[in-house]
Design a protein around this motif. Structure first.
Motif, PDB file in Angstrom:
ATOM      1  N   LYS A  14      12.383 -23.811 -66.541  1.00 21.92           N
ATOM      2  CA  LYS A  14      13.640 -24.380 -65.163  1.00 21.92           C
ATOM      3  C   LYS A  14      14.553 -24.114 -65.794  1.00 21.92           C
ATOM      4  CE  LYS A  14      14.280 -28.953 -62.596  1.00 21.92           C
ATOM      5  NZ  LYS A  14      15.791 -29.021 -62.734  1.00 21.92           N
ATOM      6  N   ASP A  15      15.160 -25.455 -67.273  1.00 21.52           N
ATOM      7  CA  ASP A  15      16.705 -24.935 -67.893  1.00 21.52           C
ATOM      8  C   ASP A  15      16.644 -23.738 -67.128  1.00 21.52           C
ATOM      9  OD1 ASP A  15      16.629 -27.341 -68.384  1.00 21.52           O
ATOM     10  OD2 ASP A  15      15.807 -27.007 -70.218  1.00 21.52           O
ATOM     11  N   TYR A  16      15.675 -22.603 -67.933  1.00 23.55           N
ATOM     12  CA  TYR A  16      16.814 -20.725 -67.316  1.00 23.55           C
ATOM     13  C   TYR A  16      16.891 -20.387 -66.213  1.00 23.55           C
ATOM     14  CZ  TYR A  16      16.144 -15.985 -67.889  1.00 23.55           C
ATOM     15  OH  TYR A  16      16.100 -14.521 -67.915  1.00 23.55           O
ATOM     16  N   LEU A  17      15.920 -20.682 -65.484  1.00 21.16           N
ATOM     17  CA  LEU A  17      15.921 -21.058 -63.864  1.00 21.16           C
ATOM     18  C   LEU A  17      17.302 -21.561 -63.464  1.00 21.16           C
ATOM     19  CD1 LEU A  17      12.755 -21.412 -62.310  1.00 21.16           C
ATOM     20  CD2 LEU A  17      13.926 -19.261 -62.271  1.00 21.16           C
ATOM     21  N   ASP A  18      17.905 -22.892 -63.766  1.00 25.78           N
ATOM     22  CA  ASP A  18      18.962 -23.311 -63.362  1.00 25.78           C
ATOM     23  C   ASP A  18      20.237 -22.251 -63.895  1.00 25.78           C
ATOM     24  OD1 ASP A  18      17.715 -24.850 -62.107  1.00 25.78           O
ATOM     25  OD2 ASP A  18      17.783 -27.054 -63.948  1.00 25.78           O
ATOM     26  N   HIS A  19      19.884 -22.192 -64.765  1.00 23.09           N
ATOM     27  CA  HIS A  19      20.983 -20.771 -65.914  1.00 23.09           C
ATOM     28  C   HIS A  19      21.476 -19.481 -64.738  1.00 23.09           C
ATOM     29  CE1 HIS A  19      23.512 -19.624 -69.356  1.00 23.09           C
ATOM     30  NE2 HIS A  19      23.168 -18.280 -68.849  1.00 23.09           N
ATOM     31  N   ILE A  20      19.903 -18.836 -64.373  1.00 26.47           N
ATOM     32  CA  ILE A  20      20.690 -17.637 -63.818  1.00 26.47           C
ATOM     33  C   ILE A  20      20.062 -17.573 -62.758  1.00 26.47           C
ATOM     34  CG2 ILE A  20      20.137 -16.792 -66.144  1.00 26.47           C
ATOM     35  CD1 ILE A  20      17.581 -16.873 -63.392  1.00 26.47           C
ATOM     36  N   LYS A  21      20.294 -19.362 -61.839  1.00 22.91           N
ATOM     37  CA  LYS A  21      20.045 -18.543 -60.497  1.00 22.91           C
ATOM     38  C   LYS A  21      21.223 -18.117 -59.593  1.00 22.91           C
ATOM     39  CE  LYS A  21      18.044 -22.443 -58.418  1.00 22.91           C
ATOM     40  NZ  LYS A  21      17.896 -23.777 -57.528  1.00 22.91           N
ATOM     41  N   PRO A  22      20.961 -17.197 -58.861  1.00 15.18           N
ATOM     42  CA  PRO A  22      21.654 -16.524 -58.087  1.00 15.18           C
ATOM     43  C   PRO A  22      21.775 -17.021 -57.144  1.00 15.18           C
ATOM     44  CG  PRO A  22      19.683 -15.405 -58.386  1.00 15.18           C
ATOM     45  CD  PRO A  22      19.464 -16.397 -59.175  1.00 15.18           C
ATOM     46  N   PRO A  23      23.466 -17.250 -57.035  1.00 17.13           N
ATOM     47  CA  PRO A  23      23.697 -17.554 -54.967  1.00 17.13           C
ATOM     48  C   PRO A  23      22.992 -16.704 -54.184  1.00 17.13           C
ATOM     49  CG  PRO A  23      25.514 -15.852 -55.449  1.00 17.13           C
ATOM     50  CD  PRO A  23      24.447 -15.572 -56.922  1.00 17.13           C
ATOM     51  N   PRO A  24      22.904 -17.498 -53.198  1.00 19.48           N
ATOM     52  CA  PRO A  24      21.910 -17.201 -52.386  1.00 19.48           C
ATOM     53  C   PRO A  24      22.750 -16.162 -50.878  1.00 19.48           C
ATOM     54  CG  PRO A  24      22.566 -19.725 -51.587  1.00 19.48           C
ATOM     55  CD  PRO A  24      23.948 -19.450 -52.857  1.00 19.48           C
ATOM     56  N   PRO A  25      21.680 -15.604 -51.233  1.00 23.14           N
ATOM     57  CA  PRO A  25      22.282 -14.215 -50.095  1.00 23.14           C
ATOM     58  C   PRO A  25      23.023 -14.206 -49.405  1.00 23.14           C
ATOM     59  CG  PRO A  25      19.816 -14.109 -49.950  1.00 23.14           C
ATOM     60  CD  PRO A  25      20.699 -15.818 -50.963  1.00 23.14           C
ATOM     61  N   LYS A  26      24.147 -13.915 -48.985  1.00 24.07           N
ATOM     62  CA  LYS A  26      25.314 -13.612 -47.753  1.00 24.07           C
ATOM     63  C   LYS A  26      24.848 -12.574 -46.667  1.00 24.07           C
ATOM     64  CE  LYS A  26      28.881 -14.335 -50.479  1.00 24.07           C
ATOM     65  NZ  LYS A  26      31.003 -14.752 -51.151  1.00 24.07           N
ATOM     66  N   ASP A  27      23.660 -11.567 -47.160  1.00 28.11           N
ATOM     67  CA  ASP A  27      23.149 -11.406 -46.294  1.00 28.11           C
ATOM     68  C   ASP A  27      22.761 -10.227 -46.601  1.00 28.11           C
ATOM     69  OD1 ASP A  27      24.139  -8.918 -47.397  1.00 28.11           O
ATOM     70  OD2 ASP A  27      26.036  -9.147 -46.964  1.00 28.11           O
ATOM     71  N   GLU A  28      21.050  -9.326 -45.362  1.00 31.82           N
ATOM     72  CA  GLU A  28      20.091  -8.904 -45.978  1.00 31.82           C
ATOM     73  C   GLU A  28      20.300  -7.637 -46.826  1.00 31.82           C
ATOM     74  OE1 GLU A  28      19.642  -6.751 -42.196  1.00 31.82           O
ATOM     75  OE2 GLU A  28      18.785  -8.116 -42.165  1.00 31.82           O
ATOM     76  N   LYS A  29      21.358  -7.497 -46.946  1.00 33.19           N
ATOM     77  CA  LYS A  29      21.400  -6.044 -47.515  1.00 33.19           C
ATOM     78  C   LYS A  29      21.996  -6.875 -49.328  1.00 33.19           C
ATOM     79  CE  LYS A  29      24.078  -3.506 -44.334  1.00 33.19           C
ATOM     80  NZ  LYS A  29      24.634  -2.990 -44.244  1.00 33.19           N
ATOM     81  N   SER A  30      22.127  -8.310 -49.679  1.00 33.52           N
ATOM     82  CA  SER A  30      22.648  -8.624 -50.904  1.00 33.52           C
ATOM     83  C   SER A  30      20.947  -8.379 -52.091  1.00 33.52           C
ATOM     84  CB  SER A  30      22.006 -10.130 -51.249  1.00 33.52           C
ATOM     85  OG  SER A  30      22.003 -10.673 -52.425  1.00 33.52           O
ATOM     86  N   HIS A  31      20.561  -7.485 -53.098  1.00 31.25           N
ATOM     87  CA  HIS A  31      19.994  -7.397 -54.006  1.00 31.25           C
ATOM     88  C   HIS A  31      19.856  -7.740 -54.968  1.00 31.25           C
ATOM     89  CE1 HIS A  31      17.634  -4.142 -56.574  1.00 31.25           C
ATOM     90  NE2 HIS A  31      16.972  -4.221 -55.718  1.00 31.25           N
ATOM     91  N   THR A  32      18.790  -8.275 -55.277  1.00 32.55           N
ATOM     92  CA  THR A  32      18.974  -9.317 -57.257  1.00 32.55           C
ATOM     93  C   THR A  32      17.589  -9.090 -57.965  1.00 32.55           C
ATOM     94  OG1 THR A  32      20.196 -11.187 -56.107  1.00 32.55           O
ATOM     95  CG2 THR A  32      18.475 -12.191 -57.769  1.00 32.55           C
ATOM     96  N   THR A  33      18.387  -8.560 -58.711  1.00 33.09           N
ATOM     97  CA  THR A  33      18.288  -7.509 -60.384  1.00 33.09           C
ATOM     98  C   THR A  33      18.068  -8.982 -61.892  1.00 33.09           C
ATOM     99  OG1 THR A  33      18.092  -5.586 -59.094  1.00 33.09           O
ATOM    100  CG2 THR A  33      17.446  -5.600 -61.862  1.00 33.09           C
ATOM    101  N   ILE A  34      16.844  -9.254 -62.276  1.00 34.49           N
ATOM    102  CA  ILE A  34      16.934  -9.353 -63.103  1.00 34.49           C
ATOM    103  C   ILE A  34      16.652  -8.892 -64.694  1.00 34.49           C
ATOM    104  CG2 ILE A  34      16.248 -11.993 -64.651  1.00 34.49           C
ATOM    105  CD1 ILE A  34      16.234 -13.462 -61.908  1.00 34.49           C
TER     106      ILE A  34
END
Length: 201
Positions: A46-66
């Motif tokens: 959970k701490d890890y998730l909080d640390h790396i949580k990306p911002p909410p996508p602004k549009d459908e073209k957003s692409h998140t890679t971890i």
């Protein structure tokens, strides 16, 4: 297109006071008896998730890679099988295991889990993770056989795990980000969502 990348590299032993370093103590060389403590990894997810949580996508073209390197990929696995990881793709690099048996058990789904691992001669961490049992549960009969955990524990670089295996030209456990290398080029293509450009192993 935007992307978000979080990489945990060079994990070292830490203390419970620092969530990031508490997670790092899951590494077999992180103290506390010398063995891999999966409880610490799960407790810190959970701490890890909080640390790396990306911002909410602004549009459908957003692409998140971890990207998770070494035992960072183990923590990534713990965070990702909780059902809360918001990512389009995840890349496990030199991974000792993600605490699940197959890529389909992770939040991104089987088609969006990627793996890079050098040969065992150049990077012994994936094999070490199998010995430590970080590759998910094993059947009782596997554990009873000689080196049972090794044969029954899947890590991302195993074909049976089901990740997309990327080719790489790493010469060691820390060589996956060498400038102009095939390893980093393949990672960049995943980050950019250019899957057709990724060279697969």
């Amino acid at each position: 297109m935007t992307s978000f990348d979080a990489e945990w590299a060079g994990l070292k032993q830490g203390t419970a006071a620092d969530p990031q370093m508490r997670l790092a103590s899951a590494a077999p060389d992180g103290g506390g008896g010398g063995g891999a403590d999966t409880g610490e990894v799960r407790a810190g997810a959970k701490d890890y998730l909080d640390h790396i949580k990306p911002p909410p996508p602004k549009d459908e073209k957003s692409h998140t890679t971890i990207i998770g390197h070494s035992y960072g990929s183990t923590v990534l696995g713990a965070a990702s099988n909780a059902g809360d990881l918001r990512a389009d793709d995840m890349i496990a690099v030199g991974s000792p295991g993600m605490l699940v048996e197959h890529a389909k058990d992770l939040d991104t789904g089987e088609g969006h889990v990627w793996s890079q691992a050098a040969s065992t001669l150049d990077d012994q961490v994936p094999l070490g993770g199998k010995v430590a049992g970080l590759g998910g549960p094993t059947d009782w009969w596997e554990e009873m056989s000689p080196f049972g955990t090794v044969w029954g524990s899947n890590v991302p670089s195993d074909e049976d795990f089901g990740a997309n295996i990327m080719t790489n030209d790493a010469d060691s456990h820390t060589d996956y980000w060498r400038d102009h290398s095939l390893s980093i080029e393949n990672q960049a293509n995943v980050v950019a969502g250019r899957y057709d450009k990724v060279q697969r192993g």
